[in-house]
Write a protein that holds these residues in place. Structure first.
Motif, PDB file in Angstrom:
ATOM      1  N   THR A  66       0.818  -1.205   0.000  1.00  0.00           N
ATOM      2  CA  THR A  66       0.000   0.000   0.000  1.00  0.00           C
ATOM      3  C   THR A  66       0.860   1.267   0.000  1.00  0.00           C
ATOM      4  O   THR A  66       2.075   1.230   0.232  1.00  0.00           O
ATOM      5  CB  THR A  66      -0.932   0.042   1.218  1.00  0.00           C
ATOM      6  N   VAL A 103      -8.885   7.654  -2.419  1.00  0.00           N
ATOM      7  CA  VAL A 103      -8.652   6.624  -1.404  1.00  0.00           C
ATOM      8  C   VAL A 103      -9.610   5.458  -1.605  1.00  0.00           C
ATOM      9  O   VAL A 103     -10.631   5.569  -2.298  1.00  0.00           O
ATOM     10  CB  VAL A 103      -8.809   7.205   0.010  1.00  0.00           C
ATOM     11  N   ALA A 104      -9.291   4.343  -0.969  1.00  0.00           N
ATOM     12  CA  ALA A 104     -10.118   3.146  -1.078  1.00  0.00           C
ATOM     13  C   ALA A 104     -11.491   3.380  -0.453  1.00  0.00           C
ATOM     14  O   ALA A 104     -11.620   4.059   0.575  1.00  0.00           O
ATOM     15  CB  ALA A 104      -9.431   1.968  -0.397  1.00  0.00           C
ATOM     16  N   THR A 148      -8.556  -1.472  -5.960  1.00  0.00           N
ATOM     17  CA  THR A 148      -8.068  -0.148  -5.605  1.00  0.00           C
ATOM     18  C   THR A 148      -6.892   0.213  -6.514  1.00  0.00           C
ATOM     19  O   THR A 148      -6.390  -0.628  -7.264  1.00  0.00           O
ATOM     20  CB  THR A 148      -7.585  -0.110  -4.149  1.00  0.00           C
ATOM     21  N   THR A 174     -11.101   2.658  -5.702  1.00  0.00           N
ATOM     22  CA  THR A 174     -10.527   3.915  -5.222  1.00  0.00           C
ATOM     23  C   THR A 174     -11.293   5.076  -5.864  1.00  0.00           C
ATOM     24  O   THR A 174     -11.440   5.118  -7.083  1.00  0.00           O
ATOM     25  CB  THR A 174      -9.039   4.020  -5.581  1.00  0.00           C
ATOM     26  N   ARG A 175     -11.769   5.998  -5.044  1.00  0.00           N
ATOM     27  CA  ARG A 175     -12.515   7.149  -5.546  1.00  0.00           C
ATOM     28  C   ARG A 175     -12.169   8.396  -4.734  1.00  0.00           C
ATOM     29  O   ARG A 175     -11.573   8.320  -3.655  1.00  0.00           O
ATOM     30  CB  ARG A 175     -14.033   6.900  -5.473  1.00  0.00           C
TER      31      ARG A 175
END
Length: 225
Positions: A66, A103-104, A148, A174-175
């Protein structure tokens, strides 16, 4: 009889990360980085009997590092296309600092760990030409979730052939907030991978939607919804 050797594949992925310099970017020795990943072997081997050999469009598992360890700005340039050397790039339409805001989704309930494993990863080429919102709904109906950014980068890192001409993939896990209409995606530009984004309502004939069956950390497991 299952001829796929999950143990050997685990070692290959660890070595891939080391050879690409992930331990250095994470400010860790090679030994410490191996020790960080090693606990993930257990959840992988627990599922080994159900796994089949990876193909270009679907793989049994992927080790994910990550952004807590290696920023996306540093992991993307470590990617390449199969048989190519040009490093991956990030679309210039991401404003400075904006990547940190993508972010996830909380609904994914990702393992709360800097490294984890994602299982049954499909690049989703069947969704090429499908409106991303419709593809997301279809994936959810199968009790799967979108990848993600970090998972998509990991897929490409370990399996470069997964990203191919007219077989690129969105990363809907992820948005940037509920109102933002952009969906991150990996595609090919000038002979190299590119991390960009497309509108959630606009289909593209060359862009599918990648998804996963489940995820697990060293101390936690997250199944599909």
């Amino acid at each position: 009889m299952n001829e796929f050797d999950a143990d050997t594949e685990f070692d290959r992925q660890v070595q891939t990360l080391l050879s690409k310099g992930y331990s250095t970017l994470a400010d860790q020795s090679g030994l410490r980085f191996r020790e960080l990943l090693e606990p993930l072997r257990k959840p992988v081997l627990e599922r080994a009997s159900t796994m089949t050999a990876p193909t270009e469009d679907r793989v049994p598992f992927v080790l994910v590092v990550t952004r807590a360890l290696v920023p996306i700005e540093e992991s993307v340039p470590l990617t390449t296309l199969a048989g190519k050397q040009k490093p991956g790039v990030i679309e210039r339409y991401y404003k400075p600092g904006e990547l940190d805001q993508f972010v996830a989704l909380k609904s994914l309930s990702l393992p709360d760990e800097a490294v984890y494993v994602v299982f049954d990863v499909d690049r989703g080429e069947e969704f090429c030409g499908v409106v991303p919102l419709d593809a997301m709904a279809a994936v959810a109906a199968r009790h799967r979730t979108g990848l993600t950014m970090e998972e998509g980068i990991a897929l490409l890192t370990h399996f470069p052939a997964s990203l191919a001409k007219n077989k690129c993939y969105s990363l809907s896990g992820t948005r940037l907030g509920e109102k933002d209409k952009r969906v991150p995606a990996l595609w090919i530009s000038k002979g190299a991978p590119k991390l960009g984004w497309c509108w959630e309502g606009n289909p593209h004939s060359w862009l599918g939607l990648a998804s996963a069956g489940s995820r697990a950390g060293a101390v936690s497991a997250v199944t599909s919804p």
